[in-house]
Design an enzyme around this catalytic site. Structure first.
Site, mmCIF file in Angstrom:
data_model
loop_
_atom_site.group_PDB
_atom_site.id
_atom_site.type_symbol
_atom_site.label_atom_id
_atom_site.label_comp_id
_atom_site.label_asym_id
_atom_site.label_seq_id
_atom_site.Cartn_x
_atom_site.Cartn_y
_atom_site.Cartn_z
ATOM 1 N N CYS A 199 0.861 -1.183 0.000
ATOM 2 C CA CYS A 199 0.000 0.000 0.000
ATOM 3 C C CYS A 199 0.900 1.237 0.000
ATOM 4 C CB CYS A 199 -0.935 0.014 1.207
ATOM 5 S SG CYS A 199 -0.084 0.026 2.799
ATOM 6 N N CYS B 26 3.368 1.814 2.823
ATOM 7 C CA CYS B 26 4.649 1.102 2.747
ATOM 8 C C CYS B 26 5.702 1.974 2.071
ATOM 9 C CB CYS B 26 4.485 -0.212 1.977
ATOM 10 S SG CYS B 26 3.385 -1.418 2.751
ATOM 11 N N ASP C 160 -4.158 19.932 -25.286
ATOM 12 C CA ASP C 160 -3.325 20.179 -26.452
ATOM 13 C C ASP C 160 -4.231 20.552 -27.625
ATOM 14 O OD1 ASP C 160 -0.990 20.137 -28.077
ATOM 15 O OD2 ASP C 160 -1.550 18.144 -28.769
#
Length: 748
Positions: free
Chosen positions: A26, A29, A444
């Protein structure tokens, strides 16, 4: 990321070390590893959970082994990257574990739930089948729970490990020391606990069911998370893999030799033939051509290059043969700089921990405390140990966060499937977390708002010259050219083209030839002047107007007079104006961010209703524009289709790629539009918001279910076997709620 960017003193003579990190389950961690590494003297580290990598700036005296040992001391593993090694497929690992566990778990659940299947000794067979699931199958949860325990933390894995282990161990106790192990025993379906039959039932089905449900959720999560690391691999595929070098043959001449791109050095001269990619950044030494830079700059029109012109790696040579001298190689090229920006964006992006983990961080310690309180309370109340322990186990089983674990991935899967039906691909919970907060849509121009293909913009004949005759003459002259503008003019012609003789290409100016026995030419206004032709003011005005709208202008001469002007441009894509209106209807501000010139950008913006224009923006600056908008407190979505958009797509809170774009843009995005229809972007935002609302609803009801069920279990009114069934029902409810997304239709 330079040492100065991360605050390391120059005198420390730092080095950059990349590590592959394993064992993270996760986002917490990754945060824990990063914190441990940053405690080392002179170290600045950034750990990316999505890509499973650590980017470390460390003093020169520190070795990679020191860093690896620090990661291992935190309870995880790390290693230096292996060159050209295929990426680790965590989804495949979980899938294999899930399939094996499901094969073993199905008969265990079936025997426990269907009395007719409970043959003599079935409970011992259940033990044999459940043992590999609870040990090997659930090992990732057990390992994570132990690692977190070392750091005084609890997560969903803690409760999964504790709940499944409790059900498994208590079932073994019932088999060995109670009546549950007697041959001929059958499960008694009772809702509440029977105070004198605590050791008469087994709960293997609850243990294996929880594990299979959670593994399914982890598999879906891993599939979406794994794609986050594909952006950098896609960028690596854009560049050339080999290069044709010019070598001195020792006799005053030169020879060509093809070598891997890694052998190219600054100062080397190399050949680029028509249709080939430019191997690296450099300067033209010899040759004339038009180079397509759209992959890097986003400019829709090819750029004419002559000796002395600069070119960038990964751009495409469209016509003539070029000889280029390398000015930058490897990590110093513009393409590599874009890749670094993408990595910086992915690593530095604030990735909030999953909502289920956030809830579990508070919920898990409370549940463990309630289970212990239940045990002690029943013992103090005079109940026997069997009943007290069984009630405590019921609390752990009923509260096991299977539904919480499924809340996000099942809704993501259902939303993704519905999105694919609509033409939208959704990647990762991050898109869902951010979609409802989006305030600005940056996009863009080329290939996003416009079609990204050249076509004839306008045909202006000179006085006394017919429009169709002008187009036919221009197409005939350009029919011998491979230039993209020439191809667009030829494609627009409908009449048969006359014969063409004595064709000549004048680099940087135009073309001339004999058409049906008459001299003719096509090219720039300066080329017409060189040929001694007067350009009427009416054609100059028409050319200036077309150029202001972003079109490329071609003057056409027939004999000794000007026949007219043909302009070529990139057209606005269908539904673009409708999509911009839809964004505004969602309360979103629109910003065009493009490498094209200002006049072309403003003309397109006016056509579709864009609020703000940022033109002539380089790739790194697109990234900077997004960060600037974010620095103003805005949550930004970015829509693009090119490599030049990849870094901005990664940095944006919500990256949306056009499906017809480059792999790098698609890989760097959170959402991908499978068709070149900008309206799908508005639909994607609507679908993402609905999917996030479904996830939150799942989490709410799963949590409420636990709040209601835990007191019932603690008071001794819930059999652990029924608690397991209720837990499964909550998961079914979450899945069913998620599947409602399959019928979602975005309104237009």
């Amino acid at each position: 990321m330079s040492p100065e960017q991360v605050g390391v003193r120059p005198e420390a003579r730092p080095q950059i070390i990349e590590l592959d990190v394993q064992g993270m389950t996760c986002a917490s961690c990754a945060a824990r590893i990063q914190k441990k590494l940053n405690k080392l003297d002179g170290v600045q580290a950034s750990v990316n959970y999505a890509t499973e990598k650590a980017h470390v700036v460390a003093p020169e005296v520190m070795s990679a082994d020191d860093l690896i040992e620090t990661v291992r001391a935190a309870g995880y593993d790390a290693a230096l990257p292996v060159p050209d090694a295929p990426p680790r497929d965590r989804a495949a690992e979980i899938r294999r574990r899930l399939i094996a566990c499901a094969v073993l778990a199905v008969p265990v659940i079936a025997m426990a739930m269907v009395p007719a299947l409970q043959f003599p000794g079935w409970q011992w067979v259940s033990l044999a089948l459940a043992t590999p699931v609870v040990t090997w199958g659930a090992w990732p949860f057990h390992k994570s729970a132990l690692v977190n325990l070392r750091h005084g933390a609890t997560t969903m894995d803690t409760l999964i490990s504790l709940g499944t282990s409790s059900a498994y161990i208590w079932s073994i106790v019932a088999l060995v020391f109670g009546d549950a192990g007697m041959i001929g025993m059958r499960h008694h379906w009772t809702l509440n606990l029977v105070r004198d039959e605590g050791l008469s039932a087994i709960y293997f089905e609850a243990a294996v069911g929880i594990i299979c449900f959670i593994l399914l959720g982890r598999y879906i999560e891993a599939r979406s998370r794994q794609d986050a690391s594909s952006a950098l691999r896609a960028l690596a595929e854009v560049g050339a893999k080999a290069v044709t070098l010019l070598r001195d043959d020792g006799a005053g001449g030169s020879s060509e030799v093809t070598v891997p791109i890694e052998a190219l050095a600054v100062g080397d001269e190399f050949v680029v033939r028509p249709g080939e990619k430019v191997a690296t950044d450099g300067v033209i030494v010899q040759g004339y051509s038009a180079v397509d830079n759209s992959v890097i700059t986003g400019e829709s029109l090819p750029v004419e290059v002559v000796p002395g012109s600069s070119v960038v790696g990964a751009s495409v040579n469209t016509t003539g043969r070029l000889v280029v001298r390398a000015t930058a190689v490897g990590a110093d090229t513009q393409l590599s700089q874009i890749a670094r920006l993408v990595e910086l964006a992915q690593t530095g992006k604030s990735r909030s921990q999953d909502l289920a983990n956030t809830i579990s961080g508070i919920f898990v310690p409370i549940v463990i405390g309630l289970a212990l309180l239940t045990l002690v309370a029943w013992l103090v109340a005079g109940q026997d140990a069997t009943f007290a322990v069984t009630a405590a186990v019921s609390v752990l089983i009923i509260s096991c966060p299977c539904a919480l674990g499924l809340a996000t991935p099942t809704a993501l899967l259902a939303g993704s499937l519905r999105g694919s039906q609509l033409g939208i691909l959704i990647r990762g919970p991050q898109a869902l977390e951010e979609a409802h907060r989006i305030q600005v849509v940056a996009m863009d121009k080329t290939g996003t708002i416009t079609a990204g293909r050249m076509s004839v913009h306008e045909i202006v004949p000179a006085d006394g010259y017919e429009r169709d005759a002008l187009l036919t003459l221009a197409a005939t002259l350009e029919s011998a050219s491979e230039h993209p503008i020439a191809r667009a003019i030829v494609a627009a012609a409908t009449a048969p083209l006359p014969s063409l003789e004595d064709f000549a290409n004048v680099p940087g100016r135009g073309v001339r030839a004999t058409v049906a026995g008459r001299r003719a030419a096509a090219g720039s206004a300066a080329f017409m002047t060189e040929l001694g032709l007067d350009v009427p003011n009416s054609l100059v005005t028409a050319a200036d107007t077309a150029a202001a709208e972003g079109a490329s202008v071609v003057f056409v001469a027939d004999g000794d007079r000007l026949a007219g002007v043909v302009s070529v441009a990139d057209r606005v894509a269908p539904n673009a104006a409708e999509a911009i209106a839809a964004f505004k209807g969602l309360g979103l501000r629109t910003v065009m961010v493009t490498g094209d010139n200002r006049s072309a950008a403003r003309h397109v913006a006016q056509q579709v209703g864009i609020d703000e224009v940022r033109a002539e923006v380089l790739p790194g600056d697109k990234f900077a524009v997004v960060r600037e908008l974010q620095a103003d407190g805005q949550h930004v979505a970015m829509i693009g289709d090119g490599v030049n958009d990849a870094a901005a797509l990664s940095q944006a809170d919500l990256g949306i790629a056009m499906g017809g774009g480059t792999d790098a843009a698609i890989a760097a995005s959170d959402l991908t539009l499978m068709r070149g229809d900008l309206m799908l972007a508005a639909d994607a935002v609507k679908l993402s918001r609905r999917t996030l609302a479904t996830i939150r609803g799942n989490l709410f009801w799963a949590f409420v279910y636990n709040v209601i069920a835990i007191p019932i279990a603690a008071l001794g009114y819930l059999n652990p076997m029924f608690a397991g069934a209720a837990m499964a029902f909550s998961s079914v409810f979450v899945v069913t709620n998620s599947l409602r997304l399959r019928a979602y239709r975005p309104g237009r």
